[in-house]
Design an enzyme around this catalytic site. Structure first.
Site, PDB file in Angstrom:
ATOM      1  N   ASP A 169     -18.737   0.828  22.381  1.00 22.81           N
ATOM      2  CA  ASP A 169     -18.028   1.524  21.316  1.00 22.81           C
ATOM      3  C   ASP A 169     -18.238   3.034  21.449  1.00 22.81           C
ATOM      4  O   ASP A 169     -18.280   3.551  22.564  1.00 22.81           O
ATOM      5  CB  ASP A 169     -18.547   1.001  19.960  1.00 22.81           C
ATOM      6  CG  ASP A 169     -17.503   1.014  18.867  1.00 22.81           C
ATOM      7  OD1 ASP A 169     -17.149   2.105  18.413  1.00 22.81           O
ATOM      8  OD2 ASP A 169     -17.055  -0.074  18.472  1.00 22.81           O
TER       9      ASP A 169
ATOM     10  N   HIS B  92     -18.224   5.201  14.229  1.00 25.42           N
ATOM     11  CA  HIS B  92     -17.623   3.871  14.279  1.00 25.42           C
ATOM     12  C   HIS B  92     -18.574   2.842  14.872  1.00 25.42           C
ATOM     13  O   HIS B  92     -18.796   1.756  14.313  1.00 25.42           O
ATOM     14  CB  HIS B  92     -16.324   3.945  15.088  1.00 25.42           C
ATOM     15  CG  HIS B  92     -15.540   2.683  15.152  1.00 25.42           C
ATOM     16  ND1 HIS B  92     -15.776   1.710  16.092  1.00 25.42           N
ATOM     17  CD2 HIS B  92     -14.501   2.235  14.410  1.00 25.42           C
ATOM     18  CE1 HIS B  92     -14.902   0.724  15.929  1.00 25.42           C
ATOM     19  NE2 HIS B  92     -14.129   1.006  14.908  1.00 25.42           N
TER      20      HIS B  92
ATOM     21  N   ASN C 274      -4.935  -3.287  14.758  1.00 26.59           N
ATOM     22  CA  ASN C 274      -4.607  -2.945  13.367  1.00 26.59           C
ATOM     23  C   ASN C 274      -3.164  -2.502  13.163  1.00 26.59           C
ATOM     24  O   ASN C 274      -2.885  -1.726  12.254  1.00 26.59           O
ATOM     25  CB  ASN C 274      -5.515  -1.799  12.883  1.00 26.59           C
ATOM     26  CG  ASN C 274      -6.967  -2.192  12.857  1.00 26.59           C
ATOM     27  OD1 ASN C 274      -7.286  -3.367  12.775  1.00 26.59           O
ATOM     28  ND2 ASN C 274      -7.843  -1.215  12.946  1.00 26.59           N
TER      29      ASN C 274
ATOM     30  N   SER D 233     -11.848  -3.999  13.727  1.00 28.57           N
ATOM     31  CA  SER D 233     -13.148  -3.538  14.250  1.00 28.57           C
ATOM     32  C   SER D 233     -14.287  -4.057  13.399  1.00 28.57           C
ATOM     33  O   SER D 233     -15.363  -4.395  13.899  1.00 28.57           O
ATOM     34  CB  SER D 233     -13.206  -2.009  14.249  1.00 28.57           C
ATOM     35  OG  SER D 233     -12.616  -1.470  15.383  1.00 28.57           O
TER      36      SER D 233
END
Length: 732
Positions: free
Chosen positions: A142, A174, A266, A345
């Protein structure tokens, strides 16, 4: 080709909420005066420099630690700073105080756990009795991972593929949030919890501080993780384009025995899964909101494997004052705190965490790990796999049960006997309906049990197992009286299409070709039965005269008789298409709510006056113009004489949380604040007396008080205003 990869959990529309008043972390729980020591190289406490240092800190009771080679324990009263500073770094690998470790409590003391609906939804406190992810390495590929204040129980040095270096760093936030869902420090009286709190987090930075990166860096990070001990790789990132270099990296990881879990994306697409989630070598994860519905942003499609809590920050369905995102610690724009985020996520690390629990429980094959995750998922959509829910919502309790890690639950209980108090024969299986003729097995199968004790019993937590050792957990909203029969279904009441049910036993299939069932709690067998194949709409029943007989005897074929001793009349459930005028009665309308928008808070109440149970699936609701219409979609069984409340909008948009309607009929019709004539109907006409009411006061419902619902004089304003904790008088 170099592709730009973006985070699968951040879009411009995502609301970020910071939990205020961030306190300091709790102090470490050291045991005063006791220490552990690991000498460097081949030295031990008898080596001259070590012996000198031990003497300098007035050490006593120096002895090796059983089962931990090369580590020595000692005691000293000179103070922690003096002890830790009394050894030369060249002589010892480390010196540290002995730390007090406690078992995780059933309800963790982390202060924000109550806001983590997603952890409660997956049964986190219960699964920790079986597994916590200890010894399992989860790579978070990530934006990196920052240690944070709440931090991680086990965070090891990782790799930065962007800069080509080792270390801890997350300039975006994130990756830290994602890692927290897997392994946030838990039971430390501070912050939030992780679903696999003792898992080892291996941070791999492949995305820059802007949250984007290249396929080359992502592929490098995946391969590095697979080569450096990762057993599970979490990819909360994605692209709309397939990348061969990433595909090869994912194949490589799987060949190394590593499970790769990736976010579906998304974009809100209905038939497209992003990459790398769409690859055959990965598990693709979609996102659900608090009410288990798939979120609008979550990509759906043929490659979807599972769904998990991803959140919806635009609503506050649980009324806690925050949008229903996934809450974890992170840092955004330099602000360290606890943030609610939404996205696939956020869903993906829930699945990675459950995989870690399974690996700790002994699953050592990536193929078996994937199979258990899919097989144990809670089926939320169409029966079986579907492109919206995949195989269903990840279920750690059911998954652990498949590998022998049963999670007994002991809920609060006010009955004379609770599950933990029961003995063999106290609760008996009396009827099983394995092959419903009117609907699918998933929504129509049921079983009946009877309380054979002389006191009240709470069935919550009793376990049901079939011949294949599939597990369901009985839930019941009320107390079972002595001699009372109750009916339990495979699904919740809103999805059930058979007789009225009292509770559920989970998604254990009552095999039509025959099966064997066991009722138990925490290893204590309460009852058992077996039966051969069944025929369409046929039950297997235990005659009342055989209730005192040994288990698994005297069962016979019968017509379904739910909720009563064998031989009683069956319950008849009418469909909407069978209703005629007067079978339903409108009794209350909330036309002008005060606490939220009309479109999300309006509701109406009706009473079943048909003389039989009624399934409202397909019921049409209209207004005086007959042009604005809504429809109940899904089974809602209402017993004769009972009242039920229907609301506008969907579960995700319902705006008042102290009360939840039994069903949603859509955004139309509007219950006109200036007066209206709502009606209920089916394909052939009205099924309820017409209601007529005048102007609606703000926040006050209009109740039927007279004998003629077509006469406005029969309607009166309620005395209960819709504000604070009040909501009119729905359902009564």
């Amino acid at each position: 080709m170099i592709l730009s990869l973006l985070l699968a959990g951040c879009t411009e529309t995502i609301q970020v909420a910071v939990v205020p008043d961030l306190p300091e972390p709790p102090p470490a729980t050291f045991i005063e005066g006791r220490y552990l020591l690991r000498p460097s190289g081949q030295m031990d406490p008898s080596s001259a420099p070590i012996a000198a240092a031990l003497s300098g800190v007035e050490a006593e009771g120096v002895a090796p630690v059983d089962g931990v080679p090369g580590v020595w324990a000692f005691e000293s009263d000179v103070g922690m700073d003096v002890v830790v500073g009394g050894f030369d770094d060249d002589d010892v690998a480390w010196v540290e105080p002995l730390v007090r470790v406690v078992a995780l409590a059933p309800t963790p003391d982390d202060e924000f756990f109550g806001l983590q609906w997603h952890m409660s939804r997956l049964g986190a406190p219960d699964v920790w009795r079986v597994a916590t992810g200890a010894g399992v390495v989860v790579a978070v590929v990530d934006t990196g991972v920052a240690p944070g204040l709440d931090g991680f129980t086990n965070l090891v040095a990782g790799y930065d593929a962007v800069e080509g270096r080792a270390g801890f760093y997350d300039g975006n936030g994130h990756g830290t949030h994602v890692a927290g869902t897997v392994g946030q420090s838990t039971g430390n009286g501070y912050g939030t919890v992780g679903l696999a709190p003792n898992a080892t987090i291996l941070p791999v930075r492949v995305l820059s501080d802007s949250g984007s990166g290249t396929s080359a860096d992502v592929a490098e990070g995946i391969r590095w993780a697979a080569d450096n001990g990762a057993q599970i790789i979490n990819l909360s990132l994605g692209s709309s384009s397939r990348s061969s270099v990433i595909a090869e990296a994912c194949d490589y990881a799987r060949d190394q025995g590593v499970l790769v879990v990736a976010a579906s994306g998304n974009d809100g697409f209905t038939n497209f899964i992003g990459y790398p989630a769409a690859l055959a070598s990965t598990l693709a994860v979609g996102a659900t909101a608090l009410g288990d519905q798939v979120t609008g942003y979550s990509n759906k499609g043929q490659q979807l494997s599972l769904v998990a809590p991803g959140g919806d920050t635009t609503v506050d369905a649980d009324g806690d004052g925050f949008g229903d995102g996934v809450l974890q610690e992170s840092t955004f724009n330099g602000e360290e705190g606890f943030y609610f985020l939404e996205g696939t996520s956020m869903a993906t690390p829930h699945v990675s965490a459950v995989a870690a629990l399974l690996v700790e429980a002994g699953v050592d094959s990536v193929d078996e790990l994937e199979q258990i995750l899919l097989q144990s998922a809670t089926d939320l959509g169409d029966p079986g796999w579907d492109p919206v829910f995949g195989h269903g919502l990840v279920d750690p309790v059911a998954a652990l049960a498949l590998v022998g890690g049963t999670v007994p639950t002991v809920p609060d209980c006010e009955a004379d006997r609770c599950a933990v108090d029961l003995e063999a024969g106290d609760i008996r299986l009396t009827e099983v309906h394995p092959d419903p003729g009117v609907c699918s097995d998933v929504t129509g199968e049921w079983l009946e049990v009877v309380n054979r004790t002389d006191g009240t019993v709470d069935l919550n937590g009793i376990e049901l197992r079939d011949a294949a050792d599939n597990l369901g957990v009985l839930t019941l909203s009320g107390i079972v009286q002595p001699g009372q029969h109750v009916v339990l279904g495979r699904v919740e009441a809103q999805a059930f299409c058979g007789p009225a049910i009292d509770g559920t036993f989970g998604n254990v299939a009552l095999n039509n070709g025959g099966d064997a069932l066991q009722l138990s709690f925490d290893g204590v067998l309460l009852d058992a039965m077996s039966y051969p194949s069944s025929e369409d709409d046929e039950s297997w029943s235990l005659p009342e005269e055989a209730y005192d007989s040994p288990v698994d005897s005297d069962w016979e074929r019968s017509a379904p008789t739910p909720g009563s001793a064998h031989g009683s009349a069956p319950v008849i459930v009418l469909g909407v298409e069978e209703l005629v005028a007067g079978d339903l009665l409108l009794t209350e309308v909330m036309a002008n709510p005060a606490v939220c928008f009309d479109s999300v808070c309006e509701w109406l109440e009706l009473e079943n006056t048909s003389g039989s149970s009624v399934d409202l699936d397909g019921l049409v609701i209209g207004d005086a113009s007959l042009s604005n219409r809504g429809e109940v979609v899904g089974s809602v069984v209402v017993a004769d004489g009972e009242r039920v409340v229907l609301g506008r909008g969907t579960a995700a948009t319902w705006g008042y949380t102290s009360f939840t309607p039994a069903a949603f009929y859509g955004s139309e019709p509007a219950l006109n604040n200036g007066g209206d004539q709502p009606w209920l109907g089916n394909a052939t006409g009205h099924v309820a007396d017409m209601a007529a009411y005048g102007d609606a006061a703000s926040g006050v419902s209009i109740e039927l008080t007279g004998a003629d619902p077509e006469d406005a004089a029969s309607w009166a304003l309620s005395t209960t205003k819709m504000s604070g904790g009040d909501f009119g008088t729905p359902g009564s």
